[in-house]
Write a protein that holds these residues in place. Structure first.
Motif, PDB file in Angstrom:
ATOM      1  N   GLU A  10      -8.790  -3.109   5.408  1.00 21.53           N
ATOM      2  CA  GLU A  10      -9.362  -4.449   5.193  1.00 21.53           C
ATOM      3  C   GLU A  10      -8.300  -5.533   5.337  1.00 21.53           C
ATOM      4  N   GLY A  11      -7.106  -5.265   4.816  1.00 19.77           N
ATOM      5  CA  GLY A  11      -6.035  -6.236   4.943  1.00 19.77           C
ATOM      6  C   GLY A  11      -5.619  -6.464   6.386  1.00 19.77           C
ATOM      7  N   HIS A  71       0.824  -1.205   0.000  1.00 17.41           N
ATOM      8  CA  HIS A  71       0.000   0.000   0.000  1.00 17.41           C
ATOM      9  C   HIS A  71       0.861   1.260   0.000  1.00 17.41           C
ATOM     10  N   ASP A 124      -8.565   2.318   2.523  1.00 14.20           N
ATOM     11  CA  ASP A 124      -9.604   1.319   2.792  1.00 14.20           C
ATOM     12  C   ASP A 124      -9.084  -0.095   2.568  1.00 14.20           C
ATOM     13  N   SER A 125      -8.308  -0.280   1.528  1.00 15.28           N
ATOM     14  CA  SER A 125      -7.748  -1.600   1.247  1.00 15.28           C
ATOM     15  C   SER A 125      -6.789  -2.039   2.346  1.00 15.28           C
ATOM     16  N   LYS A 141      -5.665   4.193  -1.060  1.00 14.17           N
ATOM     17  CA  LYS A 141      -5.262   2.861  -0.609  1.00 14.17           C
ATOM     18  C   LYS A 141      -5.602   2.589   0.856  1.00 14.17           C
TER      19      LYS A 141
END
Length: 565
Positions: A410-411, A382, A406-407, A404
């Motif tokens: 989530e990760g 990220h 939100d991703s 990046k």
């Protein structure tokens, strides 16, 4: 400020030698060691043990280690023997050290300011998996601790750590230990001043410096330019807190003499404002006062807080100015109170450069090597090459582009590392406990994790800031006296009259906002089994009785003993 020579007779200010042994203060001529710890430090500097580890002990094995190295000097390189499995808490204070010692070690990696590159984090994770059975706890002083370390593997571990700019030097021992710092130094939008240059120079001056490798006891340091007061400055031996002087601009307010353990004391202000380029000189001056005037007769009185309590802030400042700095310090203002109770940087926050940092919460600081390597991979995927640890056993990924965020969140969630934790996940910390610690009486890490789960299930809508700190013994490594709910491990009697693991309860401690120590209700102890019921009960009473906007600590200080029981 030039480093002072390590010879005590040469380094201490000259005083008429007294025949009375006093408190073992070098500065008044008391150089004769007055206990076993002072003797082994005089016999050989703790820094020298590294050569023996590399050339003798790692080749001949655990049984070849000299006892004064094993339980003394090896701490200068971050090594403690860990607790032998199967020894219950009732035997902690009964058995001799050699009966408690396992043939494995805890190894502490010092991470000054909590600052790590993703490359460094990945190496820490790989070492954990190869040499430490996966262990890698994040401490409340921004370090990482391994367990199950064999002496045979230590030289290779050092080589790998040092290959990426990390070290275990003076992570333990009677030394200047890790310098804790704001994990968002240099990037936070609301920062008063970036303390990073001062921290780096402080570290450069003391690491591997024999002028400071024989202190009366451990020496803890904090520095931060954050208005959140995010480095628990009140409980360090010396702390530098970012402030704005009305005439001179941003700089640091100086605090000395804080510490917890069995005789807790909050630090006191010297009333001095220090510009950033003078911070390292003041730092060395305070360490030197401790080295020269600190009490060395009794280990229980060998912390700087006892000298500060006896001298007072005015005399301490005078000695610092007259004997060590040879100049007067500028008077300055106190730091302003932070506007929020949470100081852990959890969640998504905008940086001053327009990017974002994301703080997330492991469970009571417990992670593992595989998870750390995955965090490094996730951060790099990220766009980040930097991560941070915090003084609340949490972590932060820096430098994330907005698209990046939100991703990344989530990760992290997929790794059970939430950036949106409940108050209980966010506010619960625990020390090592009886699993590995030779001083512990009760279990802490697993119990803290289970307590989080129970409270989230029972009180799903509770959203007030709350700190719950579990400690396995009276030494307060998990800061029980300054938590909303502090739990000091001890053996207690259950309803059947049987001795079981439990906790003495401290209520209403705080740092930052109206700092003070928690209240002990007479006879209030809970068994480990009763702990979730007790915490649920007292939090429901807080919700029912609190005034509008009242914090738990304020309520606990005025509540009746019945309400707290």
């Amino acid at each position: 400020m030039a480093a002072t020579p390590p010879n005590p007779a040469a380094s201490a200010p000259r005083r008429k030698v007294s025949r009375h042994r006093g408190e073992g203060q070098w500065a008044v001529g008391h150089f004769t060691p007055l206990n076993g710890n002072e003797q082994f430090k005089k016999d050989d500097d703790g820094l020298n043990v590294r050569t023996r580890i590399e050339t003798i002990y790692s080749k001949r094995g655990f049984d070849s280690i000299d006892p004064n190295d094993l339980r003394g000097r090896m701490r200068w390189w971050g090594l403690y023997t860990q607790r032998k499995p199967g020894i219950d808490g009732g035997k902690t204070a009964v058995l001799e050290p050699e009966e408690l010692d396992d043939s494995y070690f805890m190894l502490r990696v010092r991470i000054d300011g909590g600052a790590l590159t993703t490359e460094q984090l990945r190496v820490i994770g790989e070492i954990s998996q190869e040499f430490a059975r996966g262990t890698a706890d994040i401490t409340d002083r921004q370090n990482v601790q391994y367990h199950w370390i064999r002496i045979e593997d230590v030289p290779e571990i050092w080589e790998r750590l040092e290959g990426v700019g990390l070290s275990t030097v003076t992570a333990c021992g009677d030394t200047p230990r890790v310098i804790i710092g704001s994990p968002v130094a240099g990037i936070a939008e609301d920062e008063i001043i970036d303390a990073t240059p001062a921290l780096e120079e402080m570290k450069r001056r003391v690491l591997n410096n024999k002028a400071y490798s024989n202190l009366p006891r451990k020496f803890k340091t904090a520095i931060s330019g954050s208005p959140l007061l995010d480095v628990v400055h009140e409980i360090n031996d010396v702390a530098f807190v970012g402030v704005r002087h009305p005439e001179h601009g941003p700089g640091f307010d100086v605090w000395v003499g804080g510490g917890l353990s069995t005789n807790p004391k909050l630090g006191v202000r010297l009333g001095a404002w220090v510009p950033i380029d003078e911070v390292p000189d003041v730092y060395e001056g305070v360490i030197s006062i401790f080295r020269d005037y600190g009490y060395r007769r009794l280990r229980t009185r060998a912390r700087l807080k006892f000298l500060v309590a006896d001298w007072g802030a005015e005399k301490f400042r005078q000695v610092l100015e007259d004997e060590y700095l040879q100049r007067k310090l500028t008077d300055g203002p106190a730091p302003e109170q932070p506007v929020q109770q949470w100081r852990d940087h959890i969640g998504v926050h905008r940086q001053k450069d327009g990017r974002y940092y994301v703080g997330f919460a492991p469970r009571v600081g417990r992670v593992d090597g595989a998870t750390l390597t995955k965090i490094a991979d996730l951060a790099e995927a990220h766009g980040s090459g930097r991560v941070r640890t915090t003084v609340e056993q949490k972590m932060i990924v820096l430098d994330v582009e907005q698209d990046k965020v939100d991703s990344l969140v989530e990760g992290l969630e997929a790794l059970d590392l939430t950036a949106r934790p409940s108050s209980f996940r966010r506010g619960t910390m625990a020390c090592t406990g009886i699993e590995f610690c030779k001083l512990a009486i009760v279990e802490t890490k697993q119990r803290g994790s289970q307590l989080i789960d129970e409270l989230e299930r029972r009180l799903p809508d509770f959203d007030e800031p709350i700190t719950i700190n579990l400690n396995g013994c009276p030494n307060a490594c998990a800061r029980i006296q300054v938590a909303d709910i502090g739990l000091k491990g001890q053996l207690v009697l259950d309803d059947r009259g049987e001795q079981v693991e439990g906790y003495q309860v401290h209520l209403g401690g705080a740092l930052g906002l109206q700092a003070g120590f928690g209240r002990k209700v007479r006879g209030l102890k809970v068994t480990a089994e009763e702990l979730p019921d007790y915490v649920e009960r007292v939090l429901k009473r807080f919700q029912a009785e609190r005034e509008d906007g009242e914090r738990f600590a304020t309520w606990a200080s005025r509540a009746s003993e019945e309400a707290l029981s």
